[in-house]
Enzyme design. Structure first.
Site, PDB file in Angstrom:
ATOM      1  N   GLU A 140      21.558 -20.272  34.849  1.00  0.00           N
ATOM      2  CA  GLU A 140      22.836 -20.664  35.441  1.00  0.00           C
ATOM      3  C   GLU A 140      23.930 -20.741  34.381  1.00  0.00           C
ATOM      4  O   GLU A 140      25.064 -20.314  34.624  1.00  0.00           O
ATOM      5  CB  GLU A 140      22.700 -22.005  36.158  1.00  0.00           C
ATOM      6  CG  GLU A 140      21.860 -21.952  37.425  1.00  0.00           C
ATOM      7  CD  GLU A 140      22.477 -21.078  38.505  1.00  0.00           C
ATOM      8  OE1 GLU A 140      23.703 -20.818  38.458  1.00  0.00           O
ATOM      9  OE2 GLU A 140      21.738 -20.640  39.400  1.00  0.00           O
TER      10      GLU A 140
ATOM     11  N   TYR B 288      29.005 -27.432  39.405  1.00  0.00           N
ATOM     12  CA  TYR B 288      28.293 -26.291  39.997  1.00  0.00           C
ATOM     13  C   TYR B 288      26.885 -26.169  39.418  1.00  0.00           C
ATOM     14  O   TYR B 288      25.894 -26.035  40.156  1.00  0.00           O
ATOM     15  CB  TYR B 288      29.054 -24.975  39.780  1.00  0.00           C
ATOM     16  CG  TYR B 288      28.140 -23.802  40.032  1.00  0.00           C
ATOM     17  CD1 TYR B 288      27.820 -23.424  41.334  1.00  0.00           C
ATOM     18  CD2 TYR B 288      27.519 -23.132  38.972  1.00  0.00           C
ATOM     19  CE1 TYR B 288      26.920 -22.393  41.576  1.00  0.00           C
ATOM     20  CE2 TYR B 288      26.624 -22.108  39.210  1.00  0.00           C
ATOM     21  CZ  TYR B 288      26.329 -21.739  40.512  1.00  0.00           C
ATOM     22  OH  TYR B 288      25.425 -20.741  40.757  1.00  0.00           O
TER      23      TYR B 288
ATOM     24  N   ASP C 242      29.766 -21.273  44.316  1.00  0.00           N
ATOM     25  CA  ASP C 242      30.364 -20.495  43.235  1.00  0.00           C
ATOM     26  C   ASP C 242      31.476 -19.628  43.803  1.00  0.00           C
ATOM     27  O   ASP C 242      31.859 -19.761  44.982  1.00  0.00           O
ATOM     28  CB  ASP C 242      29.298 -19.657  42.517  1.00  0.00           C
ATOM     29  CG  ASP C 242      28.743 -18.523  43.376  1.00  0.00           C
ATOM     30  OD1 ASP C 242      29.077 -18.442  44.585  1.00  0.00           O
ATOM     31  OD2 ASP C 242      27.972 -17.703  42.833  1.00  0.00           O
TER      32      ASP C 242
ATOM     33  N   CYS D  77      30.081  -9.067  50.850  1.00  0.00           N
ATOM     34  CA  CYS D  77      31.422  -9.641  51.036  1.00  0.00           C
ATOM     35  C   CYS D  77      32.124  -9.729  49.690  1.00  0.00           C
ATOM     36  O   CYS D  77      32.488 -10.812  49.212  1.00  0.00           O
ATOM     37  CB  CYS D  77      31.310 -11.017  51.694  1.00  0.00           C
ATOM     38  SG  CYS D  77      32.864 -11.656  52.355  1.00  0.00           S
TER      39      CYS D  77
ATOM     40  N   CYS E 196      31.700  -4.702  55.726  1.00  0.00           N
ATOM     41  CA  CYS E 196      31.478  -5.575  56.891  1.00  0.00           C
ATOM     42  C   CYS E 196      30.394  -5.042  57.829  1.00  0.00           C
ATOM     43  O   CYS E 196      29.695  -5.828  58.484  1.00  0.00           O
ATOM     44  CB  CYS E 196      32.785  -5.772  57.646  1.00  0.00           C
ATOM     45  SG  CYS E 196      34.071  -6.607  56.672  1.00  0.00           S
TER      46      CYS E 196
ATOM     47  N   CYS F   8      27.143  -6.546  57.100  1.00  0.00           N
ATOM     48  CA  CYS F   8      27.114  -7.998  56.979  1.00  0.00           C
ATOM     49  C   CYS F   8      26.403  -8.662  58.160  1.00  0.00           C
ATOM     50  O   CYS F   8      26.791  -8.448  59.318  1.00  0.00           O
ATOM     51  CB  CYS F   8      28.539  -8.554  56.863  1.00  0.00           C
ATOM     52  SG  CYS F   8      28.589 -10.352  56.690  1.00  0.00           S
TER      53      CYS F   8
ATOM     54  N   CYS G  34      32.269 -13.927  61.940  1.00  0.00           N
ATOM     55  CA  CYS G  34      33.307 -13.956  60.905  1.00  0.00           C
ATOM     56  C   CYS G  34      34.710 -14.038  61.505  1.00  0.00           C
ATOM     57  O   CYS G  34      35.142 -13.154  62.263  1.00  0.00           O
ATOM     58  CB  CYS G  34      33.183 -12.720  60.026  1.00  0.00           C
ATOM     59  SG  CYS G  34      34.401 -12.663  58.688  1.00  0.00           S
TER      60      CYS G  34
END
Length: 281
Positions: A35, A115, A133, A180, A187, A190, A196
């Site tokens: 991370e 985070y 994030d 995305c 899209c 997705c 959405c």
């Protein structure tokens, strides 16, 4: 419409990237290192560096006892080398102690922000805490607010999907990274397209002024002190002997001096009594 995460979770199981720190049995320390390395750094650059680090320093105790110059050399060109120093400071605090599981405890580690603490609590210990994030924020604002551009971050972003499961958190990250995306979302691929708000609104694009303001918020790199710092660090990393001069790093003497002073002040370089420069010893 109430948010239904099941299509996204199913998509992730089929399409999620096979990253080494997602393998079963990965230690909390290894998750933490991944991370910290992944902050503002592409995953394809992180993978080989992470693997090398985990071979050299598989536990906090190993990194705590390492020579700081070796740590900075191993960090290489990942960028923001102060992250390496903070990671070693965190390792020194963790060495010989139980690894913290709670967000508040993780936040007490040097260099660990909100985070990262939440990511470790979620991905290493399976806790249902929001992990947000830049990719997750983008998905959130398109999904719920029909906004193509993501506004500046704020604390309330953590509450947009209350207490998601670890799988949902990582699935949202993957969706933002792979589908995305910031400029060219696909899209049709997705799994959340039927839910959405941006798609339902006809995929409205931002105005030229909004795009201009967004670009202004993106930090430039070429010609900045940060670039000069990186060039000086590269000189110091690439030699085993202290340098008498760093003049070849950058032609502008004033900017070069300013960047060098900031490295000395940050503990990323040191000046020896004879005037030469080196990585911290």
């Amino acid at each position: 419409m109430e948010f239904d995460p099941s299509p996204l979770n199913s998509w992730y199981r089929e399409n999620g990237r096979s990253l080494p720190w997602r393998e079963p049995g990965t230690s909390p320390w290894a998750v933490l290192v991944s991370e910290v390395m992944s902050q503002q750094t592409p995953v394809n650059r992180v993978i080989p560096a992470w693997k090398m680090w985990m071979e050299k320093w598989p536990t906090p105790k190993d990194l705590a006892q390492a020579d700081t110059a070796d740590v900075l050399r191993a960090w290489g060109r990942l960028g923001y080398p102060r992250r390496a120093l903070r990671l070693q400071e965190a390792a020194r605090k963790l060495a010989g102690s139980p690894f913290p599981r709670e967000v508040d405890e993780l936040l007490t580690l040097p260099g660990i922000g909100d985070y990262t603490a939440r990511a470790v609590a979620s991905f290493a210990f399976g806790q249902s805490v929001p992990v947000v994030d830049v990719n997750v924020r983008r998905v959130h604002y398109r999904l719920f607010d029909a906004l193509f551009l993501t506004p500046p971050a704020k604390k309330s972003d953590l509450n947009r999907i209350p207490a998601p499961s670890p799988e949902l958190s990582v699935a949202l990250m993957e969706l933002g990274a792979l589908v995305c995306t910031a400029t060219n979302p696909t899209c049709d691929e997705c799994p959340l397209q039927p839910q959405c708000a941006w798609v339902e609104a006809g995929k409205p694009m931002p105005s030229e002024e909004e795009m201009h303001q967004k670009k202004k918020r993106v930090q430039k790199f070429e010609g900045t002190d940060r670039q000069v710092r990186g060039k000086i660090m590269a000189l110091l990393r690439d030699t085993d002997e202290p340098l008498t001069s760093i003049d070849t790093a950058w032609p502008d003497a004033a900017q070069r001096s300013r960047a060098l002073y900031s490295l000395l002040e940050d503990g990323l370089a040191e000046q020896l009594p004879d005037g030469r420069f080196s990585l911290p010893r």
